[in-house]
Design an enzyme around this catalytic site. Structure first.
Site, PDB file in Angstrom:
ATOM      1  N   CYS A  34     -43.667  -6.723   8.967  1.00  0.00           N
ATOM      2  CA  CYS A  34     -43.573  -6.853   7.567  1.00  0.00           C
ATOM      3  C   CYS A  34     -42.066  -6.340   7.256  1.00  0.00           C
ATOM      4  O   CYS A  34     -41.378  -6.321   6.089  1.00  0.00           O
ATOM      5  CB  CYS A  34     -44.491  -6.050   6.776  1.00  0.00           C
ATOM      6  N   CYS A 103     -42.929  -1.333  -1.199  1.00  0.00           N
ATOM      7  CA  CYS A 103     -42.013  -0.202  -0.573  1.00  0.00           C
ATOM      8  C   CYS A 103     -42.648   1.126  -0.981  1.00  0.00           C
ATOM      9  O   CYS A 103     -42.641   2.067  -0.358  1.00  0.00           O
ATOM     10  CB  CYS A 103     -40.641  -0.275  -0.948  1.00  0.00           C
TER      11      CYS A 103
END
Length: 142
Positions: A34, A103
């Site tokens: 990712c 995030c």
């Protein structure tokens, strides 16, 4: 994609970067698929997180959310740190673009992973306290 001034500040001048060699807990989340990997280190005294540092490999939003999350849990009790949510991190940064919300999820998970490691090192099963920390799935974190 526009970032807030706070995101840019925490990206350009991240707080609490580094490692704690004798950390009481270390948590790592994310994976290379990712593209974002966060490692958090915590030092705990009398149930208070007295120091926290991070190392993050990833985009500017990943660095900014790591920085903000460390600022938000430093000096807090473990219980208070476990209440940290990705939403609180995003709000503290004055928002994130939708494609960068993962995030903030990673930052929340990294703190929880460090606390989980803290309990594990003390012979305490962290799952009833911290819960299960999801791992990155193929190509997507959070």
């Amino acid at each position: 994609m526009a970032y807030s001034e706070k995101v840019m500040d925490h990206f350009a001048n991240p707080r609490n970067v580094g490692e704690i060699p004798d950390a009481d807990g270390v948590g790592e989340v994310g994976n290379s698929k990712c593209g974002d990997i966060m490692r958090m280190y915590i030092k705990v005294e009398n149930n208070i997180i007295t120091d926290v540092k991070f190392k993050t490999f990833g985009c500017g939003a990943a660095i900014a959310t790591s920085s903000m999350a460390t600022e938000m849990v430093k000096g807090k009790s473990i219980d208070e740190a476990l209440q940290l949510t990705n939403r609180a991190v995003m709000e503290a940064l004055d928002g994130l673009p939708p494609v960068k919300v993962h995030c903030s999820v990673l930052a929340e998970q990294a703190i929880k992973a460090a606390v989980s490691d803290y309990y594990t090192r003390r012979g305490i099963d962290p799952t009833p306290i911290v819960g299960v920390i999801p791992q990155c799935e193929e190509g997507h974190c959070g």
